[in-house]
Design an enzyme around this catalytic site. Structure first.
Site, PDB file in Angstrom:
ATOM      1  N   CYS A 142      69.597   3.904  -2.985  1.00  0.00           N
ATOM      2  CA  CYS A 142      68.870   2.861  -2.259  1.00  0.00           C
ATOM      3  C   CYS A 142      69.774   2.187  -1.238  1.00  0.00           C
ATOM      4  O   CYS A 142      69.308   1.711  -0.226  1.00  0.00           O
ATOM      5  CB  CYS A 142      68.312   1.846  -3.237  1.00  0.00           C
ATOM      6  SG  CYS A 142      69.571   1.222  -4.347  1.00  0.00           S
ATOM      7  N   GLU A 166      63.491  -4.123  -6.941  1.00  0.00           N
ATOM      8  CA  GLU A 166      64.634  -3.528  -6.224  1.00  0.00           C
ATOM      9  C   GLU A 166      64.068  -2.348  -5.444  1.00  0.00           C
ATOM     10  O   GLU A 166      63.738  -1.318  -6.030  1.00  0.00           O
ATOM     11  CB  GLU A 166      65.691  -3.033  -7.220  1.00  0.00           C
ATOM     12  CG  GLU A 166      66.282  -4.113  -8.097  1.00  0.00           C
ATOM     13  CD  GLU A 166      67.241  -5.025  -7.364  1.00  0.00           C
ATOM     14  OE1 GLU A 166      67.560  -4.738  -6.196  1.00  0.00           O
ATOM     15  OE2 GLU A 166      67.643  -6.032  -7.961  1.00  0.00           O
ATOM     16  N   THR A 170      59.384   0.793  -1.646  1.00  0.00           N
ATOM     17  CA  THR A 170      58.757  -0.439  -1.176  1.00  0.00           C
ATOM     18  C   THR A 170      57.242  -0.340  -1.308  1.00  0.00           C
ATOM     19  O   THR A 170      56.568  -1.307  -1.673  1.00  0.00           O
ATOM     20  CB  THR A 170      59.202  -0.702   0.277  1.00  0.00           C
ATOM     21  OG1 THR A 170      60.622  -0.942   0.256  1.00  0.00           O
ATOM     22  CG2 THR A 170      58.512  -1.899   0.884  1.00  0.00           C
ATOM     23  N   GLU A 171      56.715   0.849  -1.069  1.00  0.00           N
ATOM     24  CA  GLU A 171      55.265   1.050  -1.142  1.00  0.00           C
ATOM     25  C   GLU A 171      54.741   0.788  -2.563  1.00  0.00           C
ATOM     26  O   GLU A 171      53.765   0.056  -2.758  1.00  0.00           O
ATOM     27  CB  GLU A 171      55.007   2.504  -0.732  1.00  0.00           C
ATOM     28  CG  GLU A 171      53.587   2.907  -0.638  1.00  0.00           C
ATOM     29  CD  GLU A 171      53.490   4.442  -0.527  1.00  0.00           C
ATOM     30  OE1 GLU A 171      54.513   5.123  -0.350  1.00  0.00           O
ATOM     31  OE2 GLU A 171      52.351   4.930  -0.650  1.00  0.00           O
ATOM     32  N   LYS A 204      59.679   2.819 -18.536  1.00  0.00           N
ATOM     33  CA  LYS A 204      59.003   4.008 -17.996  1.00  0.00           C
ATOM     34  C   LYS A 204      59.951   4.691 -17.017  1.00  0.00           C
ATOM     35  O   LYS A 204      60.112   4.249 -15.876  1.00  0.00           O
ATOM     36  CB  LYS A 204      57.715   3.575 -17.274  1.00  0.00           C
ATOM     37  CG  LYS A 204      56.608   4.611 -17.237  1.00  0.00           C
ATOM     38  CD  LYS A 204      56.927   5.888 -16.517  1.00  0.00           C
ATOM     39  CE  LYS A 204      56.741   5.811 -15.025  1.00  0.00           C
ATOM     40  NZ  LYS A 204      57.071   7.092 -14.335  1.00  0.00           N
ATOM     41  N   GLU A 232      63.341   4.905   5.649  1.00  0.00           N
ATOM     42  CA  GLU A 232      64.249   5.366   4.607  1.00  0.00           C
ATOM     43  C   GLU A 232      64.010   6.857   4.377  1.00  0.00           C
ATOM     44  O   GLU A 232      62.920   7.260   3.986  1.00  0.00           O
ATOM     45  CB  GLU A 232      63.988   4.597   3.318  1.00  0.00           C
ATOM     46  CG  GLU A 232      64.944   4.993   2.216  1.00  0.00           C
ATOM     47  CD  GLU A 232      64.688   4.247   0.918  1.00  0.00           C
ATOM     48  OE1 GLU A 232      63.519   4.187   0.491  1.00  0.00           O
ATOM     49  OE2 GLU A 232      65.656   3.731   0.345  1.00  0.00           O
ATOM     50  N   GLY A 254      56.316  -0.851  -4.860  1.00  0.00           N
ATOM     51  CA  GLY A 254      56.621  -2.261  -5.152  1.00  0.00           C
ATOM     52  C   GLY A 254      55.481  -3.167  -4.719  1.00  0.00           C
ATOM     53  O   GLY A 254      55.103  -4.108  -5.418  1.00  0.00           O
TER      54      GLY A 254
HETATM   55  P1  NAP Z   1      58.803   5.497  -6.513  1.00  0.00           P
HETATM   56  O1  NAP Z   1      57.955   6.605  -6.132  1.00  0.00           O
HETATM   57  O2  NAP Z   1      58.464   4.130  -6.066  1.00  0.00           O
HETATM   58  O3  NAP Z   1      58.877   5.545  -8.120  1.00  0.00           O
HETATM   59  C1  NAP Z   1      59.619   4.624  -8.883  1.00  0.00           C
HETATM   60  C2  NAP Z   1      59.000   4.521 -10.265  1.00  0.00           C
HETATM   61  O4  NAP Z   1      57.690   3.973 -10.176  1.00  0.00           O
HETATM   62  C3  NAP Z   1      58.833   5.850 -10.963  1.00  0.00           C
HETATM   63  O5  NAP Z   1      59.026   5.687 -12.340  1.00  0.00           O
HETATM   64  C4  NAP Z   1      57.390   6.176 -10.641  1.00  0.00           C
HETATM   65  O6  NAP Z   1      56.824   7.090 -11.524  1.00  0.00           O
HETATM   66  C5  NAP Z   1      56.744   4.833 -10.769  1.00  0.00           C
HETATM   67  N1  NAP Z   1      55.474   4.702 -10.078  1.00  0.00           N
HETATM   68  C6  NAP Z   1      54.919   5.519  -9.135  1.00  0.00           C
HETATM   69  N2  NAP Z   1      53.728   5.019  -8.725  1.00  0.00           N
HETATM   70  C7  NAP Z   1      53.525   3.869  -9.412  1.00  0.00           C
HETATM   71  C8  NAP Z   1      52.502   2.880  -9.425  1.00  0.00           C
HETATM   72  N3  NAP Z   1      51.438   2.961  -8.624  1.00  0.00           N
HETATM   73  N4  NAP Z   1      52.635   1.813 -10.239  1.00  0.00           N
HETATM   74  C9  NAP Z   1      53.717   1.693 -11.043  1.00  0.00           C
HETATM   75  N5  NAP Z   1      54.719   2.593 -11.079  1.00  0.00           N
HETATM   76  C10 NAP Z   1      54.633   3.669 -10.278  1.00  0.00           C
HETATM   77  O7  NAP Z   1      60.304   5.734  -6.073  1.00  0.00           O
HETATM   78  P2  NAP Z   1      61.156   7.057  -6.266  1.00  0.00           P
HETATM   79  O8  NAP Z   1      60.719   8.074  -5.277  1.00  0.00           O
HETATM   80  O9  NAP Z   1      61.194   7.444  -7.694  1.00  0.00           O
HETATM   81  O10 NAP Z   1      62.617   6.525  -5.913  1.00  0.00           O
HETATM   82  C11 NAP Z   1      63.049   6.378  -4.608  1.00  0.00           C
HETATM   83  C12 NAP Z   1      62.878   4.959  -4.117  1.00  0.00           C
HETATM   84  O11 NAP Z   1      63.519   4.052  -4.997  1.00  0.00           O
HETATM   85  C13 NAP Z   1      63.523   4.746  -2.780  1.00  0.00           C
HETATM   86  O12 NAP Z   1      62.677   3.996  -1.959  1.00  0.00           O
HETATM   87  C14 NAP Z   1      64.764   3.935  -3.116  1.00  0.00           C
HETATM   88  O13 NAP Z   1      65.262   3.154  -2.083  1.00  0.00           O
HETATM   89  C15 NAP Z   1      64.299   3.126  -4.258  1.00  0.00           C
HETATM   90  N6  NAP Z   1      65.454   2.654  -5.044  1.00  0.00           N
HETATM   91  C16 NAP Z   1      65.792   1.328  -4.949  1.00  0.00           C
HETATM   92  C17 NAP Z   1      66.896   0.859  -5.644  1.00  0.00           C
HETATM   93  C18 NAP Z   1      67.332  -0.585  -5.570  1.00  0.00           C
HETATM   94  O14 NAP Z   1      68.072  -1.011  -6.448  1.00  0.00           O
HETATM   95  N7  NAP Z   1      66.913  -1.365  -4.587  1.00  0.00           N
HETATM   96  C19 NAP Z   1      67.636   1.734  -6.427  1.00  0.00           C
HETATM   97  C20 NAP Z   1      67.273   3.065  -6.481  1.00  0.00           C
HETATM   98  C21 NAP Z   1      66.153   3.515  -5.778  1.00  0.00           C
HETATM   99  P3  NAP Z   1      56.870   8.658 -11.169  1.00  0.00           P
HETATM  100  O15 NAP Z   1      58.250   8.982 -10.746  1.00  0.00           O
HETATM  101  O16 NAP Z   1      56.556   9.257 -12.442  1.00  0.00           O
HETATM  102  O17 NAP Z   1      55.884   8.859 -10.074  1.00  0.00           O
END
Ligand code: NAP
Ligand code: MG
Length: 508
Positions: free
Chosen positions: A304, A270, A250-251, A196, A400, A253
């Site tokens: 990240c 991650e 993290t939220e 996804k 962050e 996650g």
């Molecule tokens: P996000 O809002 O957590 O979204 C990540 C993925 O999860 C997207 O595909 C999102 O779909 C989906 N999602 C949203 N709500 C969900 C739910 N309730 N249940 C299951 N999946 C759900 O994060 P983001 O804004 O896309 O990315 C930024 C974050 O990613 C930052 O916190 C960053 O640090 C973290 N990150 C971590 C790493 C690492 O390796 N540690 C690497 C890159 C990024 P939609 O986008 O369609 O809402």
């Protein structure tokens, strides 16, 4: 700011004939309820493409297809490690063969500079497939000895088995690379996958689905469902999923862990970070300034592992911060398609508003902020910002931001630097800049971070385990650890029915 020229327009042809439906069971199909998702180019704010928006019932179809494809007796299940390795190599080769188009898709969808996507994201995605292709033939179990019984009595062995159906949920900052980082190790382990992508960047994942099929990977082994957070939540909670591998905030996650607790499905996370770079006064100053600027500003700060907290030893604090401010001011913002662009826009208008609100509250709190302007032009641009004098408890210093925002603070002693660096609930990455390698090792050992870079940053490799401590996540990706994350260990014990030598049964 640079604008896209007419000569760039033909490049939009990368969208021609791009699949826009859900990839389920080796076929393309629309969402059950016909819904669509719009992808926007952050450089212009214009619509790029509409793709299918998967409904929970589509997610169920995709998980069923993945289950069927990995069943005992299926082609995938019976395939030799050699054949699986060849398929993974072929996917890596196809990514390289389509590198220009994949780089363009990520540039348009995410906004990142084309030359960064072409030199970084795409070869890195191919390298993950090529590296992981080395594992299927090396996933041996052990011939184990029992500790409490005679070796004459039992034969025991361990055997790795694929964990099963994997739900892979990824963010928008490295669309193709993130997809590769999940899919390649899962397939190397013999799992099947439902991927996804993030709603903002669905395009390269769709092309990856097509390439995986073209490579000859059996239908249903990789499925791609484009959609939003509800699609992701439906996937994470779908019965029939054995493991969720998630990269994102993290939220979210935390909500995935809650969903997974219902039936104890496996989870790798991650998550976010607030990674510290520590600059000691003995350092090669230019190298430290380049390194610390790269740590935070690469990929618009939307990484990240962004080095978003900078701790500099007091004698060189002013000079280092001034050098980074100069470097920030020299960064050329522009349309990702322009070859001169160093930094693209942020992913969306909402995200930029969030980044700017951190800077506003820092200024209101008395901090000095340079940069952090939103140019009056289309697209979601934000100039790189450097913050000094912020309250260490302020949101900009603790949370962050996920944008090009560096918060700098001075320190005096090694102890203080370590305490400041570790004073965060996150633990993803950290960096130490010094000429003293002994000091670098001592400090590196004490930092609570999954990755510590010395005089470097953003060096990732498919052979090196990557992941976070504390609120930055669970588990590791890449390297052997990254494949193990998709395996279960089975122990098989056979009682040979023999007796130890010399233990002659008593006559009856
Ligand atoms: P996000 O809002 O957590 O979204 C990540 C993925 O999860 C997207 O595909 C999102 O779909 C989906 N999602 C949203 N709500 C969900 C739910 N309730 N249940 C299951 N999946 C759900 O994060 P983001 O804004 O896309 O990315 C930024 C974050 O990613 C930052 O916190 C960053 O640090 C973290 N990150 C971590 C790493 C690492 O390796 N540690 C690497 C890159 C990024 P939609 O986008 O369609 O809402
Ligand atoms: Mg987009």
């Amino acid at each position: 700011m640079s604008a896209t020229t007419d000569t760039d327009r033909p490049r939009m042809s990368c969208l021609d004939e791009l699949p826009r439906e859900l990839f389920i069971g080796g076929k393309w199909s629309p969402a059950n309820d016909g819904r669509l998702l719009t992808s926007v180019c952050p450089s212009t704010g214009e619509t790029l493409a509409t793709v299918a928006h998967a409904h929970a019932t589509d997610v169920a179809r995709a998980v069923a297809a993945a289950r069927a494809a990995g069943q005992p007796g299926s082609r995938w299940h019976r395939m030799s490690p050699a054949a699986r390795a060849r398929l993974l190599h072929r996917v890596g080769d196809l990514i390289l063969a389509h590198a220009d188009r994949l780089a363009l898709l990520d540039c348009l969808d995410n906004g990142k500079p084309l030359r960064v996507a072409r030199a970084g994201d795409v070869p890195a995605a191919a390298a993950v497939f090529h590296y992981m292709a080395g594992w299927p033939g090396r996933l041996n179990g052990e011939n184990a000895s029992l500790y409490t019984a005679s070796p004459e009595r039992h034969v025991a062995l361990t055997m790795p088995e694929p964990v099963g159906v994997v739900a892979a949920i990824i963010p928008w900052n490295f669309p193709l690379y993130m997809a590769a980082a999940k899919v390649a190790p899962a397939l190397a382990a013999g799992c099947t996958v439902v991927l996804k992508p993030a709603e903002q960047t669905p395009l390269s994942a769709l092309l990856l689905g097509q390439l995986v099929r073209e490579a000859g990977v059996p239908a249903g082994v990789l499925n791609v469902v484009t959609g939003d957070g509800d699609t992701g939540a439906a996937l994470a909670a779908q019965p029939g999923v054995d493991k969720v591998t998630f990269t994102g905030s993290t939220e979210v996650g935390r909500s995935i862990v809650q969903a997974a607790a219902a039936d104890f499905r496996r989870v790798t996370l991650e998550l976010g970070g607030k990674s510290p770079s520590i600059v000691f006064a003995d350092v090669d100053l230019a190298r430290a300034m380049d390194g610390a600027a790269h740590a935070i500003f690469y990929n618009q700060g939307e990484t990240c592992v962004a080095g978003s907290r900078l701790y500099v030893q007091r004698p060189v604090f002013d000079e280092v911060v001034a050098g980074i401010r100069e470097r920030a001011a020299a960064i050329r913002l522009g349309d990702g398609l322009d070859q001169d662009t160093d930094m693209g826009p942020l992913i969306s208008a909402e995200h930029r508003a969030r980044v700017l609100s951190y800077l506003r509250s820092a200024r209101d709190g008395g901090a000095r902020v340079t940069g952090g302007q939103a140019p009056d032009s289309p697209g979601f641009f934000c100039t790189p910002a450097v913050v000094t004098g912020a309250d260490p408890q302020a949101p900009v210093a603790r949370e962050e931001v996920f944008g090009p925002v560096l918060v700098a603070q001075a320190f005096d002693t090694v102890e203080e630097a370590v305490a400041l660096a570790n004073g965060s609930p996150y633990g993803l990455a950290a960096g130490v800049f010094t000429r003293d390698l002994g000091l670098a090792h001592q400090v590196g050992r004490r930092l609570r971070a999954g990755t510590v870079w010395v005089n470097s940053w953003h060096v990732l490799d498919p052979a090196l385990p990557f992941g976070g401590m504390r609120e930055s996540g669970w588990g590791r990706e890449m390297g052997r650890a990254g494949v193990d994350a998709f395996l279960e260990t089975k122990t098989l014990i056979n009682d040979l029915g023999t007796r130890p030598w010399g233990a002659v049964p008593a006559p009856r």
